[in-house]
Design a protein around this motif. Sequence first.
Motif, PDB file in Angstrom:
ATOM      1  N   GLU A  46      -8.019  -0.835 -41.824  1.00  0.00           N
ATOM      2  CA  GLU A  46      -7.269  -1.528 -42.869  1.00  0.00           C
ATOM      3  C   GLU A  46      -5.769  -1.444 -42.620  1.00  0.00           C
ATOM      4  N   GLN A  47      -5.305  -0.236 -42.274  1.00  0.00           N
ATOM      5  CA  GLN A  47      -3.872  -0.040 -42.090  1.00  0.00           C
ATOM      6  C   GLN A  47      -3.326  -0.886 -40.934  1.00  0.00           C
ATOM      7  N   ALA A  48      -4.037  -0.846 -39.803  1.00  0.00           N
ATOM      8  CA  ALA A  48      -3.562  -1.578 -38.624  1.00  0.00           C
ATOM      9  C   ALA A  48      -3.540  -3.084 -38.895  1.00  0.00           C
ATOM     10  N   ILE A  49      -4.576  -3.577 -39.570  1.00  0.00           N
ATOM     11  CA  ILE A  49      -4.641  -5.019 -39.841  1.00  0.00           C
ATOM     12  C   ILE A  49      -3.520  -5.424 -40.793  1.00  0.00           C
ATOM     13  N   THR A  50      -3.334  -4.642 -41.853  1.00  0.00           N
ATOM     14  CA  THR A  50      -2.292  -4.967 -42.833  1.00  0.00           C
ATOM     15  C   THR A  50      -0.909  -4.961 -42.183  1.00  0.00           C
ATOM     16  N   GLU A  51      -0.623  -3.919 -41.413  1.00  0.00           N
ATOM     17  CA  GLU A  51       0.686  -3.828 -40.756  1.00  0.00           C
ATOM     18  C   GLU A  51       0.917  -4.984 -39.792  1.00  0.00           C
ATOM     19  N   ALA A  52      -0.133  -5.318 -39.024  1.00  0.00           N
ATOM     20  CA  ALA A  52       0.024  -6.382 -38.026  1.00  0.00           C
ATOM     21  C   ALA A  52       0.244  -7.736 -38.699  1.00  0.00           C
ATOM     22  N   LEU A  53      -0.481  -7.998 -39.793  1.00  0.00           N
ATOM     23  CA  LEU A  53      -0.301  -9.267 -40.508  1.00  0.00           C
ATOM     24  C   LEU A  53       1.121  -9.355 -41.052  1.00  0.00           C
ATOM     25  N   ILE A  63       0.019 -17.656 -37.615  1.00  0.00           N
ATOM     26  CA  ILE A  63      -0.609 -16.418 -37.169  1.00  0.00           C
ATOM     27  C   ILE A  63      -2.095 -16.694 -36.987  1.00  0.00           C
ATOM     28  N   ILE A  64      -2.585 -16.488 -35.774  1.00  0.00           N
ATOM     29  CA  ILE A  64      -3.997 -16.730 -35.488  1.00  0.00           C
ATOM     30  C   ILE A  64      -4.660 -15.390 -35.231  1.00  0.00           C
ATOM     31  N   VAL A  65      -5.652 -15.076 -36.052  1.00  0.00           N
ATOM     32  CA  VAL A  65      -6.312 -13.779 -35.977  1.00  0.00           C
ATOM     33  C   VAL A  65      -7.745 -13.995 -35.518  1.00  0.00           C
ATOM     34  N   THR A  66      -8.185 -13.283 -34.470  1.00  0.00           N
ATOM     35  CA  THR A  66      -9.586 -13.387 -34.050  1.00  0.00           C
ATOM     36  C   THR A  66     -10.245 -12.020 -34.116  1.00  0.00           C
ATOM     37  N   GLY A  67     -11.564 -12.030 -34.345  1.00  0.00           N
ATOM     38  CA  GLY A  67     -12.327 -10.792 -34.330  1.00  0.00           C
ATOM     39  C   GLY A  67     -12.513 -10.213 -35.722  1.00  0.00           C
ATOM     40  N   GLY A  68     -13.421  -9.253 -35.798  1.00  0.00           N
ATOM     41  CA  GLY A  68     -13.635  -8.568 -37.058  1.00  0.00           C
ATOM     42  C   GLY A  68     -14.390  -9.380 -38.098  1.00  0.00           C
ATOM     43  N   LEU A  69     -15.093 -10.446 -37.681  1.00  0.00           N
ATOM     44  CA  LEU A  69     -15.858 -11.228 -38.656  1.00  0.00           C
ATOM     45  C   LEU A  69     -17.365 -11.253 -38.351  1.00  0.00           C
ATOM     46  N   GLY A  70     -17.870 -10.299 -37.594  1.00  0.00           N
ATOM     47  CA  GLY A  70     -19.299 -10.249 -37.253  1.00  0.00           C
ATOM     48  C   GLY A  70     -20.149  -9.780 -38.421  1.00  0.00           C
ATOM     49  N   PRO A  71     -21.476  -9.847 -38.276  1.00  0.00           N
ATOM     50  CA  PRO A  71     -22.360  -9.510 -39.384  1.00  0.00           C
ATOM     51  C   PRO A  71     -22.535  -8.002 -39.611  1.00  0.00           C
ATOM     52  N   THR A  72     -22.126  -7.172 -38.692  1.00  0.00           N
ATOM     53  CA  THR A  72     -22.459  -5.745 -38.823  1.00  0.00           C
ATOM     54  C   THR A  72     -21.333  -4.937 -39.454  1.00  0.00           C
ATOM     55  N   LYS A  73     -21.629  -3.694 -39.714  1.00  0.00           N
ATOM     56  CA  LYS A  73     -20.806  -2.899 -40.613  1.00  0.00           C
ATOM     57  C   LYS A  73     -19.454  -2.442 -40.057  1.00  0.00           C
ATOM     58  N   ASP A  74     -19.226  -2.646 -38.773  1.00  0.00           N
ATOM     59  CA  ASP A  74     -17.964  -2.145 -38.235  1.00  0.00           C
ATOM     60  C   ASP A  74     -16.773  -3.036 -38.633  1.00  0.00           C
ATOM     61  N   ASP A  75     -16.996  -3.970 -39.476  1.00  0.00           N
ATOM     62  CA  ASP A  75     -15.954  -4.939 -39.792  1.00  0.00           C
ATOM     63  C   ASP A  75     -15.380  -4.720 -41.190  1.00  0.00           C
ATOM     64  N   VAL A  76     -14.111  -4.398 -41.259  1.00  0.00           N
ATOM     65  CA  VAL A  76     -13.470  -4.236 -42.560  1.00  0.00           C
ATOM     66  C   VAL A  76     -12.478  -5.368 -42.801  1.00  0.00           C
ATOM     67  N   THR A  77     -12.449  -6.277 -41.839  1.00  0.00           N
ATOM     68  CA  THR A  77     -11.428  -7.317 -41.853  1.00  0.00           C
ATOM     69  C   THR A  77     -11.367  -8.093 -43.167  1.00  0.00           C
ATOM     70  N   LYS A  78     -12.527  -8.587 -43.610  1.00  0.00           N
ATOM     71  CA  LYS A  78     -12.500  -9.483 -44.771  1.00  0.00           C
ATOM     72  C   LYS A  78     -11.938  -8.794 -46.006  1.00  0.00           C
ATOM     73  N   GLN A  79     -12.355  -7.530 -46.230  1.00  0.00           N
ATOM     74  CA  GLN A  79     -11.831  -6.783 -47.373  1.00  0.00           C
ATOM     75  C   GLN A  79     -10.315  -6.654 -47.282  1.00  0.00           C
ATOM     76  N   THR A  80      -9.830  -6.372 -46.062  1.00  0.00           N
ATOM     77  CA  THR A  80      -8.398  -6.179 -45.874  1.00  0.00           C
ATOM     78  C   THR A  80      -7.633  -7.481 -46.103  1.00  0.00           C
ATOM     79  N   ILE A  81      -8.202  -8.574 -45.613  1.00  0.00           N
ATOM     80  CA  ILE A  81      -7.550  -9.876 -45.817  1.00  0.00           C
ATOM     81  C   ILE A  81      -7.487 -10.176 -47.315  1.00  0.00           C
ATOM     82  N   SER A  82      -8.604  -9.905 -47.979  1.00  0.00           N
ATOM     83  CA  SER A  82      -8.685 -10.132 -49.422  1.00  0.00           C
ATOM     84  C   SER A  82      -7.566  -9.378 -50.145  1.00  0.00           C
TER      85      SER A  82
END
Lengths: 414, 414
Positions: A46-53, A63-82
Amino acid sequence: MNAEIITIGDEILLGQIVDTNSAWIGQQLNLLNIRTQQITSISDSEQAITEALHAASLRADIIIVTGGLGPTKDDVTKQTISTFFGKPLVRDDKVLAHVKNLFNNLAPRRVLPEINYAQADVVEGCQVLFNDVGTAPGMLLTKNEKMFFFLPGVPFEMKFLITHRVIPILREQRSDQHIEHRHIITVGIGESFLAEKIKDIEESLPDSIKLAYLPKVGMVRLRLTQTAPSPVTIDFYHQQLIERLGTHVVADKDISVEQAIVEAFTKDKLKLAAAESCTGGRIASGITAIAGASAIFDCGIVAYHNRIKMQVLGVKAETLDTVGAVSEETVIEMAQGVKKLAHADYAIATSGIAGPGGGTPDKPVGTVWIAVAGKYETVTRLFHFRNDRSINIERTVANAYSMLWNLYVKEKEK
Amino acid sequence: MNAEIITIGDEILLGQIVDTNSAWIGQQLNLLNIRTQQITSISDSEQAITEALHAASLRADIIIVTGGLGPTKDDVTKQTISTFFGKPLVRDDKVLAHVKNLFNNLAPRRVLPEINYAQADVVEGCQVLFNDVGTAPGMLLTKNEKMFFFLPGVPFEMKFLITHRVIPILREQRSDQHIEHRHIITVGIGESFLAEKIKDIEESLPDSIKLAYLPKVGMVRLRLTQTAPSPVTIDFYHQQLIERLGTHVVADKDISVEQAIVEAFTKDKLKLAAAESCTGGRIASGITAIAGASAIFDCGIVAYHNRIKMQVLGVKAETLDTVGAVSEETVIEMAQGVKKLAHADYAIATSGIAGPGGGTPDKPVGTVWIAVAGKYETVTRLFHFRNDRSINIERTVANAYSMLWNLYVKEKEK
């Protein structure tokens, strides 16, 4: 208009995958005259994504962001974007129907696992970038007049979304800034000698035109970039450089050496074949990776074993017995053998000790013979590379192309 | 201890080269238990370099910078570094002697061009990282207890300097932080189904152990990461996952599928051969890229032209006439033909329309037949990919490996 690319995922930071997505996106943006000024790879925290954005939004318009949108649990991207945009996640019915449909159409037919339902969640108020080729939708969000595109990291899904969703949007936003590029691909001359050879032309360039040297194994790519109108056109300097560099020039545009060979041979109705020992099929696969290669390439033989060299390529047992597989005589017989077998006009043969095993005091790791058989003559060269296996293979391939090109140009001038 | 990698050069931002350096550096740092938390690619401008150095020094203890140290004029890096550290550039006599010597030893012997003299300039007070394999020296500088390593961008020079100069220095600084990884390489099962299959194991993981899914075309890599000691070891969960996933497991460590095949076939004294049409040598070159491949691979045939399929592989003219080159019958005859020719135990054959040309209504672009001939039986599969040429080739290769692995495991159990 400036862009920044952010890739999310520990696998890039750990070096477990190479980031090929960003290079591809950079190319697409460049074609729209949008300048990528930074590529940033970060962890899926969460911290790295927020800082980078946040940091990217201070520098770039897009800003074009790729990755972190797969179906499995290692992805916190969507919550952080939200959280970053201060908007909740909502389930998109159209996306959910699409994801269910994708699973239904699998053979054998499968029911959507529950874990995939969350793939249909998007940030409220975003523009959904509908993903026809996968389960993760893209999203476009805007904050302080900066555009944020979020895309899945799977390369062909990302490519689909950039091509069919992002580019049409950006095309409208496209600035009128003047940026033009011209390229020259050279082989058989090192960066320093090339620079000396064109020193006076480089010094005569106006301030608005820059020359860059982009060396790779066995070749140098030159790039002219014009960032403002100038009294003399970029094409004038491009042509001057091409004339000065003569037969070192493989192409006057930004293509690979393989592409240049396929184009030249297609135009001249010539056929190429390859008999590979130490390069193990890298020449055949490099050439056939080019669309339209079947017009110039019929046959490649990967002859690791001596029996195959004899049986398929017609190398003489006596040659192998007396001078060995890594020898000038063997590569000549391999090249001529495959040329005949393939009914080709040109043939490349390689034989060497790629390493790490197989070296001897006489023929240490890195000893490589290359032969190129042409229409009128066969040329050979001995190399002593002393690197690891992959670099030895890469250098062998690059030098083989350079030898092929030189012989092709020489015989063409006859 | 955290690291950050900075790559300098417009060619990455423009997408003209892919940044493979950073992935490799990330791997090396990971082996030292040093965590790479960001990779940043920037333009070779003074402002971008200064900002990136500053930002990185706020986040990381170790900053590794590659690129921007070539002999030609597009490099402003050294001047910027000099300003950033407030120290002038000085010419290093030992480096200059080395660079002169490198040129003297060229065949034909050459005198050092004046443009290369500046390669011997280093920032005053730096530790010179002597470059045995190229003309650009590396530099180590320290500021506010952060270590800055500056390295050339040419991959094999960078690798030499990391291996022989940087790692020995970092090894001494290495933190004692606990980080362990375990990997499992799987084929033939998609990410979602894999996740469902191991859901209960994943949910039982302690907080100190994380599971990541790293999908690639045709395979999924699983990575367990332990960041603190836990009552149950990481190996316990690793073993549980391996048992649950059974024959989908190609390897229990972080290697490529090709490496796993070479290791398994070497151990079981088996030989593999390949007869490739649409993959054009990608299977042969993928297998032979692995050190020691000569123990399992003697022969690969790239048979683009039907005449080669008949003449070298023994495909019947009647087969090609009646059902065509892209057919089950043809790939069976190709696989059995190359297996016999190579005296192999297993053989892969591929034939398909990679695109973009060559498609017909009956056999559109993306139609691919794969056959794998084993010791006891030959299996075939038909695929309908509908992507571009390079993805069609990549998917064909991945599926061929998956089919090979399944048949190998099945026949081994007999």
